[in-house]
Write a protein that holds these residues in place. Sequence first.
Motif, PDB file in Angstrom:
ATOM      1  N   CYS A 146       1.200  -1.132  -0.340  1.00 29.67           N
ATOM      2  CA  CYS A 146       0.451  -0.045  -0.428  1.00 29.67           C
ATOM      3  C   CYS A 146       0.773   1.379   0.236  1.00 29.67           C
ATOM      4  O   CYS A 146       0.231   2.380  -0.670  1.00 29.67           O
ATOM      5  CB  CYS A 146      -0.940  -0.136   1.507  1.00 29.67           C
ATOM      6  N   VAL A 149       2.839   1.591  -3.669  1.00 27.62           N
ATOM      7  CA  VAL A 149       2.186   2.844  -4.278  1.00 27.62           C
ATOM      8  C   VAL A 149       1.739   4.215  -4.170  1.00 27.62           C
ATOM      9  O   VAL A 149       1.967   4.511  -5.022  1.00 27.62           O
ATOM     10  CB  VAL A 149       0.329   2.165  -4.530  1.00 27.62           C
ATOM     11  N   GLU A 153       2.760   6.932  -6.311  1.00 27.14           N
ATOM     12  CA  GLU A 153       2.352   8.209  -7.088  1.00 27.14           C
ATOM     13  C   GLU A 153       2.961   9.237  -6.847  1.00 27.14           C
ATOM     14  O   GLU A 153       2.885  10.143  -7.870  1.00 27.14           O
ATOM     15  CB  GLU A 153       0.496   8.034  -6.897  1.00 27.14           C
ATOM     16  N   GLU A 164      -1.988   8.117 -16.604  1.00 26.88           N
ATOM     17  CA  GLU A 164      -2.334   6.908 -16.575  1.00 26.88           C
ATOM     18  C   GLU A 164      -2.247   6.301 -18.269  1.00 26.88           C
ATOM     19  O   GLU A 164      -1.633   4.753 -18.578  1.00 26.88           O
ATOM     20  CB  GLU A 164      -3.446   6.662 -16.264  1.00 26.88           C
ATOM     21  N   LEU A 192       4.068  -0.441 -10.164  1.00 29.50           N
ATOM     22  CA  LEU A 192       2.739   0.399 -10.120  1.00 29.50           C
ATOM     23  C   LEU A 192       2.116  -0.797 -10.425  1.00 29.50           C
ATOM     24  O   LEU A 192       0.392  -0.721  -9.938  1.00 29.50           O
ATOM     25  CB  LEU A 192       2.787   2.379 -11.021  1.00 29.50           C
ATOM     26  N   ARG A 193       2.113  -1.265 -11.936  1.00 21.48           N
ATOM     27  CA  ARG A 193       0.772  -2.246 -11.467  1.00 21.48           C
ATOM     28  C   ARG A 193       0.334  -2.909 -10.834  1.00 21.48           C
ATOM     29  O   ARG A 193       0.050  -3.662 -10.848  1.00 21.48           O
ATOM     30  CB  ARG A 193       1.591  -2.502 -13.439  1.00 21.48           C
ATOM     31  N   ARG A 196      -0.707  -2.206  -7.483  1.00 24.51           N
ATOM     32  CA  ARG A 196      -1.590  -1.733  -7.694  1.00 24.51           C
ATOM     33  C   ARG A 196      -2.398  -2.963  -7.608  1.00 24.51           C
ATOM     34  O   ARG A 196      -3.635  -3.425  -6.948  1.00 24.51           O
ATOM     35  CB  ARG A 196      -2.226  -1.201  -8.750  1.00 24.51           C
ATOM     36  N   ARG A 200      -5.079  -4.793  -4.254  1.00 25.35           N
ATOM     37  CA  ARG A 200      -6.276  -4.927  -4.795  1.00 25.35           C
ATOM     38  C   ARG A 200      -6.784  -6.072  -4.697  1.00 25.35           C
ATOM     39  O   ARG A 200      -7.847  -7.025  -4.328  1.00 25.35           O
ATOM     40  CB  ARG A 200      -6.745  -4.912  -6.213  1.00 25.35           C
TER      41      ARG A 200
END
Length: 211
Positions: A146, A149, A153, A164, A192-193, A196, A200
């Motif tokens: 977390c 990320v 960002e 994006e 990043l991909r 995330r 998730r």
Amino acid sequence: TRYYAHDWPGAPTSGKTEPLSEIETLVRGWRDMACEAAEDEIGIPVFWEENPKGACVTADPGWEGWYGLLLWALYRDQEKKPEPLPPHWLKAIETLPVFAAAQKQKTCRYPTLAANCEMFLPFDADVVLYGPDPAGEEEIPIGSACELVRELEALNRDTWNASERDIASWETESDTARTLETYAKRGYAALLRVARAAVRMTQPIRLDYDD
């Protein structure tokens, strides 16, 4: 479990692995130990499901992408202009002035990135843990997916401020320039991909060292 069973896209096809049941038992035991250590540190329950048939997300930024991203974050944190990469820079990364300076700093804008973590667990806190990996071979830095990320960002806002759509293109575009920034962008988009997806899916991230 899928990582240590070599059951993921891009996994090594050679090399002996233990029976799946033994790997799953080993990883579940490590998971419980890691979750307990994380909960002791942050005061919030931590857990993720281990499933040898579960979905996984992978990326292949290469070590140039990973360490290019790390150096890019360090330059931004130290408010220095990125310098051209010397020959064989991956082997000499610890001798680069920006890397050496980071070891002496007490604070950092991107502490999880700067810690050079090898694993990221699905807990939400700005802490880096240290302990053995599931194979018990060495003590490694372990960060928060977390927080990763958030730091990624923030790094985009602090430097590129890219959309994006632009970020997604960095992972697949041809890297003809071979500069620190092109390496960093490729590593950024890939990490990043994956980060995330880990948040998730409530799953950990493991960096892989195999060629």
